[in-house]
Design an enzyme around this catalytic site. Structure first.
Site: not given
Length: 1114
Positions: A200, A205, A452, A469
């Site tokens: 990131n 993200c 997020h 993630d």
């Protein structure tokens, strides 16, 4: 997690910063809703985390005088927590709020705990307008608090009419879920799952989740690999090559992959990467770019083949034989979430038939106006179906975006042929089976102001799902992918099940935002095999080389403890750098030759290496150790001793500097004879010191290095004048002035040296720098900016090139000026005024630059508000070289004494509203504003009286008394409306009432009926005994509404947003018993009807308000 670890941004952004954790007393009453499951051994195995909702009521909020304010301690998961707020902001103009580990100072070394949490400021008037943000964090000793530096603007918080501060009380809520700690750093995604994540860049993200989804469509990945690129292309300038490189690394790397090359190929600067954009928009823009770059190549048309479907818009007349159709293509479908329980309900709504009748009839060419049916049907669906769920929508009442967290289900298998193909047009190919399998679920966790993104993907359409993630990839079960991403509310287990407690529910802020389905009949084609033969040879070679270089760097790092870096400075370096790259001290050590030498190597072997490199035999080399002095200068300190030179390089490093420093800095002294060949260095006794000399030319404004001398401590500068003149190329008897360069930080110290005083008395030592210049007076003082060495060094130290930009064109440099950091405010504006040809510098207004947003700061610099240029350029711990300027119509000091108000004037007889900017001295009154306004507006008659109203969310909150001072009136959040006072209002009798009349409509949100006001509110005089029928006549006449439309309106007495509908015969007067109109907005006559007022056009209704449009520039 999308974390911003830079200092706070000026604009509202999802930005986090860990503050210092000094304890400040001052707790407030709170409520705790404990919902933690019983901690039995069996329960420890359950995935559900211990959770709690904590409510903190802070009274006398505006009177808090501490910088930090802590809540009482509450316990979740066996851990002590508390909330930390900065009531006036943590160095920002926003409320700062964090979750804090209450007992961090008492916890054992190496402690760590992981929590997901949300923080909220409750809106005490309308709960739905509460501001909530959520995040997750692994807390430890270094980061024992975490949260939001820019939680909400202080201006909103402290404005009582906004509903966050009521009776000087603020209500804060925290929902905390403590999860099992995972060892984040030792977790190996590749080893555990076979896949790697993406790094990131700050707030990317949203992009990472999309890129992982596209990568895991193998047909798409293969097409990207087959896009033609050459070995001469650079990834930062070629989107195809950057994407090929990224996909290759995702396929073959063992660790997470960076996306910087790709974002640079988009033409994005750093700030673009720190802005959250809209996933759907990025998807469209990226696919459009790739589609364009695939044209004329072997993979032309791939984007269309994968993602393009077609639908038919039709209008069909009911009473005549006429039908109009239009075929359109789509790459994704936007589905409604609000009011729909699942994907099928959204498709039903998508193809819902609209009736065009009454005032809305369709004009069917030769048939004229006709009743008709209007709708959409699908001609074909693509192999890869991308569904964008409309989780964000525009709230016209609040003039802002809101997130829809309603429960919304989506199936694992989606049948779009259901109910005999109800979604398909007559032209659709019914032989194609539109049965789809869920491939990926993109999730947004958080609120409208950020949050997020991550993705759940099953790459091979097997039963195994993975969560991508950012850098972390984990295996996930079906429940996490489906049920937990539906959104809606979750009921937490009760703490005392035996009691009749109301179960505690909380809204789930993590929910699906985009779905990707793959058609079952196309599965084998889409989920194809992609291997090395699909990757161009030049790309394989390039990426292999990159991997080898990366491995070399890793090995270099791993072996760093075995080596010492020796940086060797020579006369040649000083000659090259002084007066060009540097002016103070002697050399920039990063620009000299460095040697990487194993620590056990003897210093003699190192000298042989130097001899080979520089052609200086061993016996002619003398090395000096550098030392940092107390005044922060860095000078050669002493020669190495024979004993030191007999040691290994590693031992020598320990002598020269701190143990942890892996560098050794040396100065190589080489003496040269008449023929410039090296000769042995002269003997150095205790009475000898090595001095370095710089020559300054005032007329040219140049400083340069001319050499060094070994001089006697007992000697005097006058003894060496002839030698210095020779070094400078002057005649032997030239009179010169000498200065010692002592230090340059934080300020320059350069003192005159007495030529007749010994070096010892003048406290001159090894490594000192002497600057000299001719003594003869300069011909023209004006022509010479800096007549002597001290003034020149002062000038160089403070010299600053500033790029000036017009505030109207904040991305373009207008001109540059060379200024001094110690220039005063007046100096700077005078230079700017002179540059642009303006006679009056006081009309220049400057604004500083925000280094993080790369934009002007919101507030301009006040007149003489800073002392020096250096203060204008500083932003937190960074220094900028940009200033913005604007030219005012009046001098800035005069403007600062004025108050600017934006007033909307509503004409009494014409249907028009004109905005006027009223500028008056701050001590003026509302009466002065009205007098000024009268000179600007057209009145219905010369003696008309005006009043000023405060309108907020389509309600009148206040009539300003003429005597009220304007200094504290804020027109930023509400509208100031001026209007004529009608004659009937001036002569109110004892049995008359002046009431508020507002337009409203009813809307259902989250299964609750809500009243929404719209349009222009107004006052109305009603008389005792008047029925609704009589009042309606007045209203229709005032608003000039046609009979047909007015007959559909309903009328209600509204009290605290509850409607009580009135009948024609009801006496309206009896409902309104209050005579005052101040604070009477909670009781009004409501006019219920549809909102036909024109609305603002929003290009993308699915974008957060804080986002910039996505642009890919290359």
């Amino acid at each position: 997690m999308t974390m911003m670890t830079t200092p706070p941004l000026d604009q509202e952004d999802e930005e986090m910063l860990v503050p210092h954790s000094d304890v400040v007393d001052g707790t407030q009453p709170m409520e705790v809703a404990q919902v933690e499951p019983a901690s039995t051994v069996e329960n420890q195995q359950v995935e559900e985390p211990p959770s709690m909702k904590f409510t903190w009521t802070i009274e006398n909020f505006s009177r808090l005088n501490t910088k930090k304010h802590y809540s009482d301690i509450f316990v979740v998961g066996g851990y002590k927590w508390r909330i930390l707020i900065f009531p006036k902001g943590n160095n920002v103009d926003h409320l700062s709020m964090y979750l804090d580990v209450a007992d961090s100072s008492a916890l054992p070394y190496g402690w760590s705990r992981y929590a997901q949490f949300s923080l909220a400021v409750v809106n005490q008037i309308h709960h739905k307008y509460s501001i909530r943000k959520d995040t997750q964090h692994q807390f430890n000793a270094r980061e024992s608090d975490w949260g939001f530096t820019s939680f909400m603007p202080l201006s909103d918080l402290y404005d009582p009419s906004r509903g966050y501060l009521v009776n000087d009380t603020v209500v804060v809520e925290a929902e905390v879920a403590v999860r099992k700690i995972l060892d984040y750093w030792s977790y190996d995604s590749k080893k555990e799952t076979g896949y790697v994540g993406l790094k990131n860049q700050g707030a990317t993200c949203y992009m990472n989740s999309l890129l992982q989804t596209l990568y895991h469509i193998p047909y798409f990945r293969k097409a990207v690999y087959h896009m033609p690129t050459t070995e001469n292309d650079m990834p930062i300038g070629s989107i195809p090559l950057a994407l090929q490189s990224l996909f290759y690394k995702l396929q073959y790397n063992d660790t997470s992959v960076a996306t910087k090359e790709l974002t640079k190929s988009f033409g994005w600067d750093t700030y673009d990467s720190f802005m959250q954009h809209d996933v759907q928009e990025l998807n469209r823009v990226l696919c459009e770019k790739l589609e364009d770059k695939m044209k004329g190549t072997v993979v032309e048309g791939t984007i269309q083949q994968l993602f393009e479907g077609h639908h038919m818009n039709y209008i069909e007349c009911i009473n005549v034989d006429y039908k109009s159709t239009r075929r359109e293509s789509f790459y994704d479908l936007q589905l409604d979430v609000k009011g729909c329980r699942d994907v099928y309900a959204s498709f039903d709504k998508y193809v819902e038939v609209e009736r065009l009748e009454g005032d809305n009839k369709y004009h069917a060419e030769e048939h004229g106006l006709q009743d008709a049916k209007k709708g959409v049907l699908f001609i074909d669906f693509p192999p890869v179906l991308q569904l964008q769920l409309k989780r964000f929508e525009y709230d016209f009442m609040r003039d802002t975006m809101v997130k829809i967290n309603d429960r919304y289900e989506f199936p694992l298998q989606l049948d779009l042929d259901r109910e005999d193909g109800k979604y398909l047009s007559p032209d659709a190919d019914r032989s194609v089976r539109n049965l789809y399998m869920l491939h990926s679920v993109l999730v947004h966790s958080g609120g409208v102001h950020g949050g997020h993104y991550y993705a759940f993907i099953r790459p091979t359409l097997s039963d195994q799902w993975y969560k991508f993630d950012d850098e972390r990839v984990t295996k996930e079960d079906m429940k996490r992918v489906l049920e937990e991403q539906y959104g809606g509310e979750e009921e937490l287990p009760q703490t005392n099940p035996g009691f009749n407690n109301t179960p505690f529910k909380f809204t789930k802020y993590s929910n699906a935002y985009m779905l990707v389905y793959i058609r079952e009949s196309d599965k084998d084609k889409i989920i194809c095999n992609v291997d090395e033969k699909d990757i161009a040879e030049h790309l394989r070679m390039r990426l292999k080389k990159e991997q080898e270089e990366k491995e070399d760097r890793r090995r270099y790092k791993a072996q760093a403890h075995l080596y010492t870096i020796i940086k060797v400075a020579r006369d040649e370096d000083l000659l090259e750098q002084i007066g060009k790259d540097i002016y103070f001290d002697l050399v920039d050590h990063d620009k000299v030759r460095s040697f990487r030498i194993q620590k056990q190597t003897s210093f003699l072997a190192f000298k042989e290496e130097v001899a080979k490199e520089f052609g200086i035999p061993l016996q002619y080399q003398r090395f000096w150790i550098w030392a940092k002095r107390q005044n922060h200068t860095y000078r050669p300190n002493r020669p190495l001793t024979p004993q030191e030179e007999a040691q290994s390089v590693g031992q020598l490093r320990e002598v020269s500097s701190k143990a942890h420093n892996a560098e050794l800095k040396l100065f190589l002294e080489v003496e040269r004879g008449q023929d410039l060949h090296p000769i042995p260095p002269p003997d150095k006794t205790r009475d000898d010191i090595l001095l370095f000399f710089k020559l300054y030319d005032p007329e040219k404004g140049e400083l340069c290095f001319v050499g060094r001398l070994l001089v006697k401590l007992s000697g005097k500068p006058i003894d060496y004048i002839a030698k210095l003149n020779q070094m400078a190329g002057f005649s032997p008897d030239e009179e010169i002035e000498l200065y010692e360069e002592i230090k340059f930080e934080p300020c320059v110290m350069c003192e005159h040296l007495d030529k007749r005083c010994s070096f010892r008395l003048s406290q001159i030592e090894d490594g000192d720098i002497i600057c000299f210049q001719k003594s003869s007076p300069i011909q023209s003082e004006e022509a010479c900016r800096c007549p002597d060495v001290p003034s020149f060094l002062e000038y160089v130290h403070n010299r600053q090139i500033v790029r000036f930009r017009s505030l109207e064109r904040p991305k373009e440099d207008d001109f540059c000026l060379e200024l001094s950091k110690i220039h005063t405010y007046d100096d700077v504006v005078e230079r700017v005024a002179y540059k642009i040809g303006l006679d009056d510098p006081s009309k220049i207004r400057l604004t500083s630059h925000n280094c993080y947003s790369q934009q002007p700061k919101p507030q301009p610099i006040k007149y003489r508000g800073v002392e020096h240029l250096s203060e204008m350029l500083i932003h937190y711990n960074q220094t900028s070289d940009i200033l913005y300027y604007e030219v005012l119509d009046i001098p800035l000091p005069e403007l600062q004494g004025l108050k600017n108000l934006k007033v909307a004037f509503h004409h009494a007889t014409k249907d028009e509203v004109v905005i006027h900017n009223i500028r008056l001295p701050k001590q003026s009154t509302v009466g002065d504003v009205i007098d000024e306004l009268k000179t600007k507006v057209e009145l219905s008659h010369p003696n008309a009286e005006l009043r000023l109203l405060e309108v907020f969310y389509h309600k009148i909150y206040k009539i300003f008394p003429p005597s009220e001072k304007i200094e504290n009136i804020n027109d930023q959040y509400w509208t100031l409306r001026a209007e004529e006072i009608p004659e009937e209002e001036k002569n109110l009798g004892p049995n008359d009432r002046l009431i508020h009349v507002y337009h409203f409509k009813k809307e259902t949100a989250q299964n609750q009926m809500q009243i929404q006001n719209f349009g222009e509110p107004f006052f109305l005089v009603i008389h005792e005994g008047e029925t609704l029928a009589e009042v309606k006549v007045q209203i229709q006449k005032k608003l000039q509404v046609p009979d047909e439309e007015f007959s559909k309106w309903k009328f209600a007495f509204m009290s605290l947003s509850r409607p009580e509908y009135l009948q024609e015969s009801d006496i309206v007067f009896n409902r309104f018993q209050r005579r005052d109109v101040y604070g009477a907005w909670e009781q009004y006559l409501g006019l219920e009807h549809s909102d036909n007022t024109p609305k603002r056009a929003y290009v993308n209704q699915n974008r957060h308000t804080y986002e910039k449009a996505v642009k890919i520039y290359n």
